[in-house]
Design a protein around this motif. Structure first.
Motif, PDB file in Angstrom:
ATOM      1  N   ARG A  58       0.847  -1.200   0.000  1.00 21.97           N
ATOM      2  CA  ARG A  58       0.000   0.000   0.000  1.00 21.97           C
ATOM      3  C   ARG A  58       0.883   1.251   0.000  1.00 21.97           C
ATOM      4  O   ARG A  58       0.615   2.211  -0.708  1.00 21.97           O
ATOM      5  CB  ARG A  58      -0.925   0.009   1.209  1.00 21.97           C
ATOM      6  CG  ARG A  58      -2.121  -0.882   1.064  1.00 21.97           C
ATOM      7  CD  ARG A  58      -3.134  -0.650   2.185  1.00 21.97           C
ATOM      8  NE  ARG A  58      -4.089  -1.724   2.181  1.00 21.97           N
ATOM      9  CZ  ARG A  58      -4.218  -2.645   3.136  1.00 21.97           C
ATOM     10  NH1 ARG A  58      -3.470  -2.596   4.214  1.00 21.97           N
ATOM     11  NH2 ARG A  58      -5.100  -3.597   3.032  1.00 21.97           N
ATOM     12  N   GLU A  59       1.925   1.223   0.804  1.00 23.83           N
ATOM     13  CA  GLU A  59       2.864   2.337   0.865  1.00 23.83           C
ATOM     14  C   GLU A  59       3.531   2.555  -0.501  1.00 23.83           C
ATOM     15  O   GLU A  59       3.665   3.680  -0.950  1.00 23.83           O
ATOM     16  CB  GLU A  59       3.921   2.058   1.946  1.00 23.83           C
ATOM     17  CG  GLU A  59       4.898   3.182   2.154  1.00 23.83           C
ATOM     18  CD  GLU A  59       5.889   2.837   3.241  1.00 23.83           C
ATOM     19  OE1 GLU A  59       7.095   2.876   2.942  1.00 23.83           O
ATOM     20  OE2 GLU A  59       5.464   2.513   4.367  1.00 23.83           O
ATOM     21  N   LYS A  60       3.937   1.480  -1.133  1.00 24.30           N
ATOM     22  CA  LYS A  60       4.568   1.572  -2.457  1.00 24.30           C
ATOM     23  C   LYS A  60       3.591   2.140  -3.486  1.00 24.30           C
ATOM     24  O   LYS A  60       3.972   2.933  -4.337  1.00 24.30           O
ATOM     25  CB  LYS A  60       5.062   0.193  -2.934  1.00 24.30           C
ATOM     26  CG  LYS A  60       6.259  -0.318  -2.211  1.00 24.30           C
ATOM     27  CD  LYS A  60       7.484   0.446  -2.655  1.00 24.30           C
ATOM     28  CE  LYS A  60       8.730  -0.169  -2.062  1.00 24.30           C
ATOM     29  NZ  LYS A  60       9.903   0.606  -2.341  1.00 24.30           N
ATOM     30  N   THR A  61       2.345   1.739  -3.409  1.00 22.42           N
ATOM     31  CA  THR A  61       1.331   2.221  -4.349  1.00 22.42           C
ATOM     32  C   THR A  61       1.108   3.711  -4.158  1.00 22.42           C
ATOM     33  O   THR A  61       0.955   4.459  -5.130  1.00 22.42           O
ATOM     34  CB  THR A  61       0.008   1.455  -4.155  1.00 22.42           C
ATOM     35  OG1 THR A  61       0.255   0.067  -4.336  1.00 22.42           O
ATOM     36  CG2 THR A  61      -1.034   1.888  -5.151  1.00 22.42           C
ATOM     37  N   ASN A  62       1.076   4.175  -2.915  1.00 24.27           N
ATOM     38  CA  ASN A  62       0.867   5.581  -2.629  1.00 24.27           C
ATOM     39  C   ASN A  62       2.048   6.458  -3.060  1.00 24.27           C
ATOM     40  O   ASN A  62       1.870   7.630  -3.342  1.00 24.27           O
ATOM     41  CB  ASN A  62       0.577   5.797  -1.143  1.00 24.27           C
ATOM     42  CG  ASN A  62      -0.764   5.209  -0.737  1.00 24.27           C
ATOM     43  OD1 ASN A  62      -1.652   5.068  -1.576  1.00 24.27           O
ATOM     44  ND2 ASN A  62      -0.913   4.872   0.518  1.00 24.27           N
ATOM     45  N   GLU A  63       3.250   5.900  -3.113  1.00 22.61           N
ATOM     46  CA  GLU A  63       4.435   6.641  -3.532  1.00 22.61           C
ATOM     47  C   GLU A  63       4.382   6.962  -5.024  1.00 22.61           C
ATOM     48  O   GLU A  63       4.914   7.969  -5.452  1.00 22.61           O
ATOM     49  CB  GLU A  63       5.717   5.842  -3.248  1.00 22.61           C
ATOM     50  CG  GLU A  63       6.066   5.775  -1.786  1.00 22.61           C
ATOM     51  CD  GLU A  63       7.290   4.901  -1.526  1.00 22.61           C
ATOM     52  OE1 GLU A  63       7.903   4.426  -2.501  1.00 22.61           O
ATOM     53  OE2 GLU A  63       7.626   4.697  -0.344  1.00 22.61           O
ATOM     54  N   GLU A  64       3.758   6.123  -5.788  1.00 23.86           N
ATOM     55  CA  GLU A  64       3.727   6.300  -7.249  1.00 23.86           C
ATOM     56  C   GLU A  64       2.667   7.223  -7.684  1.00 23.86           C
ATOM     57  O   GLU A  64       2.090   8.046  -7.518  1.00 23.86           O
ATOM     58  CB  GLU A  64       3.502   4.952  -7.947  1.00 23.86           C
ATOM     59  CG  GLU A  64       4.649   4.021  -7.701  1.00 23.86           C
ATOM     60  CD  GLU A  64       4.381   2.627  -8.264  1.00 23.86           C
ATOM     61  OE1 GLU A  64       3.296   2.377  -8.816  1.00 23.86           O
ATOM     62  OE2 GLU A  64       5.266   1.797  -8.153  1.00 23.86           O
TER      63      GLU A  64
END
Length: 86
Positions: free
Chosen positions: A80-86
């Motif tokens: 989820r964190e990785k998705t929000n970074e993009e």
């Protein structure tokens, strides 16, 4: 049934290569014993990809055993964190 031929058949290599196809390698013998395999490039690439995947899975297993395993909720939070970074 496997296609097994003596290495001397390579004198007419075009006949040998004609018999090679995806999922059907040609095995060559030398002095009556299996020595070489000629495989289609698709089979070769699939085998290399499988070996690479198995290597990465082994690394992951070793890491989990040495450093501890992540819980499913930790994994979800990470992605989820990785998705929000993009």
């Amino acid at each position: 049934m496997p296609n097994i031929r003596p290495i001397s058949d390579l004198r007419n290599y075009s006949d040998v290569l004609r018999d090679v196809s995806v999922g059907a390698p040609v095995f060559l013998t030398k002095n009556g014993r299996g020595r070489y395999a000629i495989i289609d490039i698709q089979d070769y690439e699939k085998t290399r990809a499988t070996l690479k995947l198995m290597d990465e899975l082994a690394k992951g297993k070793k890491s989990g055993e040495e450093k501890g395993w992540l819980s499913p909720s930790d994994v979800r939070a990470h992605f989820r964190e990785k998705t929000n970074e993009e």
